[in-house]
Design an enzyme around this catalytic site. Structure first.
Site, PDB file in Angstrom:
ATOM      1  N   GLU A   1      34.147  45.005  29.056  1.00 19.48           N
ATOM      2  CA  GLU A   1      33.604  46.039  29.950  1.00 19.48           C
ATOM      3  C   GLU A   1      34.599  46.422  31.027  1.00 19.48           C
ATOM      4  O   GLU A   1      34.721  47.600  31.387  1.00 19.48           O
ATOM      5  CB  GLU A   1      32.292  45.566  30.572  1.00 19.48           C
ATOM      6  CG  GLU A   1      31.518  46.651  31.320  1.00 19.48           C
ATOM      7  CD  GLU A   1      31.907  46.839  32.779  1.00 19.48           C
ATOM      8  OE1 GLU A   1      31.439  47.810  33.401  1.00 19.48           O
ATOM      9  OE2 GLU A   1      32.687  46.006  33.315  1.00 19.48           O
TER      10      GLU A   1
ATOM     11  N   ASP B   1      33.232  39.460  30.919  1.00 23.57           N
ATOM     12  CA  ASP B   1      34.665  39.484  31.195  1.00 23.57           C
ATOM     13  C   ASP B   1      34.866  39.788  32.676  1.00 23.57           C
ATOM     14  O   ASP B   1      33.987  40.336  33.345  1.00 23.57           O
ATOM     15  CB  ASP B   1      35.379  40.510  30.324  1.00 23.57           C
ATOM     16  CG  ASP B   1      34.868  41.933  30.541  1.00 23.57           C
ATOM     17  OD1 ASP B   1      33.646  42.114  30.688  1.00 23.57           O
ATOM     18  OD2 ASP B   1      35.689  42.868  30.556  1.00 23.57           O
TER      19      ASP B   1
END
Length: 415
Positions: free
Chosen positions: A146, A81
């Site tokens: 994350e 991400d």
């Protein structure tokens, strides 16, 4: 089996165009936290193409590619991400279309941290091509969320997927160095309460924003006096957000709250950091409430896995077998001694080592100063070098260091 380092490097260089194309494909797919599905599917396609033995997507949305069937379970992790793009006017190139020349690739996620995924996947191909399989099972992880909540993905992987590797290579950018620790962090909320009234007669009310003003000054002073450490560096504190409620712009504010990004060094725990703030004179005078944020945002699969926003500090010793395995891999390939250092920012190691005591070691393409920056870039040479290192780590570890692993890896933060 002896590793032919020259052949590994030769093959890694050969796959530079493939890694570059794969990375640019990932960059082209917007994949902010909780919106990673399309990039996960693109990674699955590439893993299957290069010959991973098994590829799975877990209920949270993390992707796990397996190679080999040996006794020693080794993991390598890249969060896939990204943060947003910020102000588009700060970019010279479209952040998703990006830019490429003979040396660099520009685009959101290039360094932080889809470059690590590109290198890991092609390390798997090098392992297959050169028959570097040994008594190990390698799992390459593309983890989600994350940027929103570092380590949450690995809390899920360890607790629910029941994946417990002997160690994890974290492929966040390391500026060409090998990293063995990082400061922890936590997200703290401080709230004041007041009483609203008409703005024409503010003395009738109690302004929550004014109460916060003294707290802000005390927090600024607290930052200057936080604990320092000779390796991980100084603890830090910054106020990152401020909010309020008021009946209107013509009224006294009846509540105010701020968010604090607190970085924790050796000797600082979550309770310690909360206690420091609670004990500030301005906090006591305002009767302010000090709490830790809770993260409970759904993943792209709509799975909610709540956790406190506390991310523990971790540090492993430089003589740890895992450190030696990665240092030896680097030296064998590049014929020079690497620098062993630490991250300034936070990684999934906060859960893997910080919560669960599974040793982590960092080596990844890209540079820390590119993370979250406009015109984010990574270097093709580093993609190649990292793929080569990742390809030889499992064999070096299993033949030289697996038998030397301690039953328990000490987190030096706790010593």
């Amino acid at each position: 089996m002896k590793v032919d380092f020259n052949k590994v490097l030769e093959l890694a260089k050969k796959y530079e165009p493939d890694m570059s194309k794969f990375l640019r494909d990932m960059i082209a797919i917007p994949s902010e936290s909780c919106q990673e599905e399309k990039v996960i599917l693109r990674i699955k396609e590439e893993m299957e193409k290069v010959g991973f033995d098994r590829v799975e997507i877990d209920p949270m949305g993390n992707i796990l590619g397996y190679m080999g069937h040996g006794r020693h379970l080794i993991a390598m992790d890249a969060h896939i991400d990204t943060v947003g793009i910020g102000n588009p006017e700060n970019w010279k190139y479209d952040p998703y279309e990006g830019y490429e020349d003979d040396e660099i690739i520009i685009g959101r996620g290039g360094s932080d941290q889809e470059g690590g995924m590109a290198s890991m996947v092609y390390a798997g191909k090098i392992i297959k091509d050169l028959k570097l399989e040994g008594d190990y099972t390698l799992v390459v992880v593309g983890s989600v969320q994350e940027e929103d909540c570092d380590g949450l993905c690995w809390q899920y992987i360890i607790n629910e997927d029941k994946l417990k590797p002997e160690f994890v290579v974290i492929t966040e950018p390391t500026d060409g160095k090998i990293y063995r620790g990082q400061r922890g962090r936590m997200e703290i909320k401080v709230a004041t309460k007041g009483v609203s009234c008409h703005g024409s007669a503010p003395e009738r009310g109690d302004n929550a924003i004014y109460k916060m003003a003294d707290i802000l000054n005390d927090l600024k002073a607290l930052h200057e006096n936080l604990v320092d450490h000779d390796f991980l560096g100084k603890g830090s504190l910054t106020v990152s957000e401020i909010f309020h409620t008021s009946p209107s712009r013509c009224a006294v504010a009846d509540s105010c709250w701020i968010s604090i990004d607190r970085r924790l060094t050796v000797g600082e725990t979550g309770d310690y950091a909360i206690g420091q703030i609670k004990n500030l004179p301005s906090v006591k005078a305002a009767n302010a409430e000090v709490t830790m944020y809770l993260y409970e945002r759904p993943s792209y699969t709509n799975l909610v896995y709540p956790t406190e926003c506390y991310f523990p500090t971790w540090l492993i010793e430089d003589e740890h077998p895992v450190c030696h395995a990665v240092v030896d891999s680097y030296k064998g390939l590049f014929k020079e001694e690497p620098k062993v250092d630490k991250w300034t920012f936070s990684t999934n190691g906060v859960s893997i080592m910080g919560r669960y005591g599974i040793p982590c070691i960092g080596f990844g393409p890209g540079h820390e100063d590119q993370a979250h920056a406009p015109n984010e870039r990574t270097w093709k040479k580093e993609l190649v070098n990292c793929a080569a290192v990742y390809a030889v780590i499992p064999m070096i570890y299993t033949t030289e260091y697996a038998a030397k692993m301690p039953a328990h890896t000490a987190n030096l933060v706790n010593k």
